[in-house]
Design a protein around this motif. Structure first.
Motif, PDB file in Angstrom:
ATOM      1  N   ARG A   1       0.959  -1.187  -0.022  1.00  0.00           N
ATOM      2  CA  ARG A   1      -0.200   0.106   0.027  1.00  0.00           C
ATOM      3  C   ARG A   1       0.902   1.256   0.009  1.00  0.00           C
ATOM      4  O   ARG A   1       0.482   2.195  -0.652  1.00  0.00           O
TER       5      ARG A   1
ATOM      6  N   ARG B   1       2.108   2.182  -3.331  1.00  0.00           N
ATOM      7  CA  ARG B   1       1.096   2.658  -4.217  1.00  0.00           C
ATOM      8  C   ARG B   1       0.893   4.140  -3.907  1.00  0.00           C
ATOM      9  O   ARG B   1       0.578   5.021  -4.744  1.00  0.00           O
TER      10      ARG B   1
ATOM     11  N   LEU C   1      -2.633   6.986  -7.887  1.00  0.00           N
ATOM     12  CA  LEU C   1      -3.626   6.232  -8.345  1.00  0.00           C
ATOM     13  C   LEU C   1      -3.992   6.870  -9.816  1.00  0.00           C
ATOM     14  O   LEU C   1      -3.916   8.013 -10.076  1.00  0.00           O
TER      15      LEU C   1
ATOM     16  N   ASP D   1      -5.897   1.932 -12.794  1.00  0.00           N
ATOM     17  CA  ASP D   1      -6.193   1.439 -11.736  1.00  0.00           C
ATOM     18  C   ASP D   1      -7.729   1.539 -11.763  1.00  0.00           C
ATOM     19  O   ASP D   1      -8.401   1.068 -10.969  1.00  0.00           O
ATOM     20  N   LEU D   2      -8.168   2.381 -12.566  1.00  0.00           N
ATOM     21  CA  LEU D   2      -9.850   2.733 -12.313  1.00  0.00           C
ATOM     22  C   LEU D   2     -10.226   3.421 -13.934  1.00  0.00           C
ATOM     23  O   LEU D   2      -9.479   4.210 -14.337  1.00  0.00           O
TER      24      LEU D   2
ATOM     25  N   PHE E   1     -12.855   5.305  -3.009  1.00  0.00           N
ATOM     26  CA  PHE E   1     -12.094   4.549  -3.942  1.00  0.00           C
ATOM     27  C   PHE E   1     -10.646   4.460  -3.552  1.00  0.00           C
ATOM     28  O   PHE E   1     -10.133   3.470  -3.211  1.00  0.00           O
ATOM     29  N   ALA E   2     -10.202   5.827  -3.599  1.00  0.00           N
ATOM     30  CA  ALA E   2      -8.695   5.845  -3.281  1.00  0.00           C
ATOM     31  C   ALA E   2      -8.357   5.482  -1.927  1.00  0.00           C
ATOM     32  O   ALA E   2      -7.285   4.865  -1.434  1.00  0.00           O
TER      33      ALA E   2
ATOM     34  N   GLU F   1     -10.006   2.902  -0.176  1.00  0.00           N
ATOM     35  CA  GLU F   1      -9.926   1.571  -0.240  1.00  0.00           C
ATOM     36  C   GLU F   1      -8.612   1.171  -0.814  1.00  0.00           C
ATOM     37  O   GLU F   1      -8.032   0.302  -0.551  1.00  0.00           O
ATOM     38  N   TYR F   2      -8.322   1.704  -1.966  1.00  0.00           N
ATOM     39  CA  TYR F   2      -7.214   1.264  -2.880  1.00  0.00           C
ATOM     40  C   TYR F   2      -5.826   1.323  -1.864  1.00  0.00           C
ATOM     41  O   TYR F   2      -4.821   0.572  -1.949  1.00  0.00           O
TER      42      TYR F   2
END
Length: 443
Positions: free
Chosen positions: A211, A214, A219, A299-300, A365-366, A368-369
């Motif tokens: 994580r 990342r 992202l 990533d999305l 979303f970020a 959780e990512y």
């Protein structure tokens, strides 16, 4: 004189012109240079006003100077700082005066930090943390980089290496006393217990899922869809400025357009792509190819379509959200729902209706990512690979101990060596050249 023995200098503050510019010197001649320019050495670590002059006595600037004698300095060498007025002319004149002194030269990128590393002021993980801190774009990246710079991983790695060496000493002692009955077994039991505990700690760190890695990279979100559905308009709404050309003509966007955003502290790169459709235009074909390639690496993917369209022409692995645009033409309200498991947003890119709800979804979303990225120890692929090597060697040492203490001892030496490489203390000369040349000059 060897380049490492020369005194280096560089501008360590921001781009010129500026109100104040800071020129840093490091090396054995730093005190001589400061005394030559300022007339005398000031008291250590006390800011002192001085009129700087070149070797001919010509005034350069009215400045504030600081003196940090070794080893109590950032680099471990004699260090001087000259705080001058930040005009290009003043800095150029000062650089000319410094270059005229013996054994003085301009610094290479990252050379101040490299000297701090080589003099034991910081380890390699802390140097990488400093580099990440300099290049941090968001507050979450800043906090994460500062933790690494202050020894988040380095301190743990040093403790792990110490424990491996202690376990290795017990194994080696067992080898030395192999002819004395129960002595080897009495030494091996505490050694294997330490190794098992240590292996569990390192495997737990590796299981965090990268994580922090990342968070460092950010992202990537791609806006894709058919031509003329409002992708560039949405891009401008998200960026809150005109970064993409908006036109009623299909095929306006021929190449990818990127913008970096800070969404609640999360680093996000949003990419606007060419409209995806079949075409005979070779230039547009290339744009479509690039659009599909960027979507494949995203990533999305935000698939933008007309308000009644539900078809998504994307078969990659990244999650996809369907954005039904132009609700301003139908009078539909903003809502967020699921269309066969696909999150679906109704928006009006032209006037921004529904965009705040979309941004809230992106922030969630970020979150959780990236997860609890600030708690993770690993922030670079290099860290992960060396910890994986360490874990493999520790695991092998436990597997081969029944075949002979010598085999276990060798695996422990390999594990300790891998952690030494992580800290930058063994066999990393080529790696140092790669890491430190990425720094800016003056750092």
């Amino acid at each position: 004189m060897h380049p490492h023995d020369q005194t280096i200098f560089a501008l360590s503050s921001g781009r010129l012109p500026s109100a104040i510019a800071i020129v840093r010197l490091s090396g054995s001649q730093a005190g001589f240079a400061l005394q030559t320019l300022a007339g005398e050495l000031p008291r250590p670590r006390i800011a002192t006003r001085a009129l700087l002059r070149d070797v001919t006595g010509e005034p350069i600037d009215d400045a504030v100077v600081l003196w940090f004698p070794a080893p109590a300095s950032a680099t471990g060498e004699d260090v001087a700082e000259l705080h001058i007025h930040g005009s290009r002319a003043v800095v150029a004149t000062l650089f000319s005066a410094l270059s005229a002194l013996p054994n003085m030269r301009t610094a290479e990128p990252g050379e101040f930090t490299r000297r701090a590393f080589e003099n034991g002021k910081i380890d390699l993980t802390e140097a990488e943390g400093l580099d990440d801190l300099i290049h941090a774009d968001t507050d979450r990246q800043r906090r994460r980089a500062l933790q690494q710079f202050r020894g988040l991983l380095g301190d743990r790695a040093r403790e792990w290496r110490r424990q491996i060496i202690e376990a290795s000493a017990l194994v080696e002692a067992g080898i030395d006393f192999s002819d004395e009955g129960d002595v080897p077994q009495e030494l091996m039991r505490p050694a294997t217990m330490r190794i098992e505990t240590l292996l569990g700690e390192i495997e737990s760190v590796l299981a965090e899922g990268g994580r922090a890695e990342r968070l460092r990279e950010g992202l990537t979100v791609v806006i894709a869809g058919p031509p003329n559905v409002g992708k560039s308009t949405l891009m401008n709404q998200i960026a809150r400025r005109d970064v993409a050309i908006v036109s009623p003509h299909a095929g306006t966007t021929r190449d990818v357009i990127e913008v970096q955003l800070d969404l609640d502290g999360y680093p996000v790169t949003v990419i606007d792509t060419a409209g995806i459709r079949d075409t005979d235009d070779p230039v547009e074909q290339e744009g479509v190819r690039r659009a599909r390639a960027r979507a494949a690496d995203a990533d999305l993917v935000l698939w933008l379509a007309e308000r009644d369209e539900a078809k998504i022409d994307y078969d990659g692995e990244a999650p996809v959200w369907l954005l039904r645009n132009k609700i301003d033409l139908s009078g539909d309200g903003v809502d967020v729902q699921r269309n066969g498991g696909v999150p679906t947003y109704r928006i009006a890119a032209k006037n921004g209706k529904g965009v705040p709800e979309l941004l809230d979804g992106l922030v969630a979303f970020a979150g959780e990512y990236f997860g609890s990225s600030e708690a993770g120890l690993i922030s670079r692929e290099r860290h992960r690979k060396l910890l994986e090597e360490t874990a493999v060697s520790l695991r092998r040492s436990l597997e081969v101990v029944s075949l002979g203490e010598e085999l276990a001892a060798e695996e422990l030496r390999i594990a300790a060596f891998a952690l030494g490489k992580l800290l930058g203390r063994v066999d990393v000369e080529d790696l140092l050249d790669v890491i430190f040349r990425e720094f800016c000059i003056g750092k």
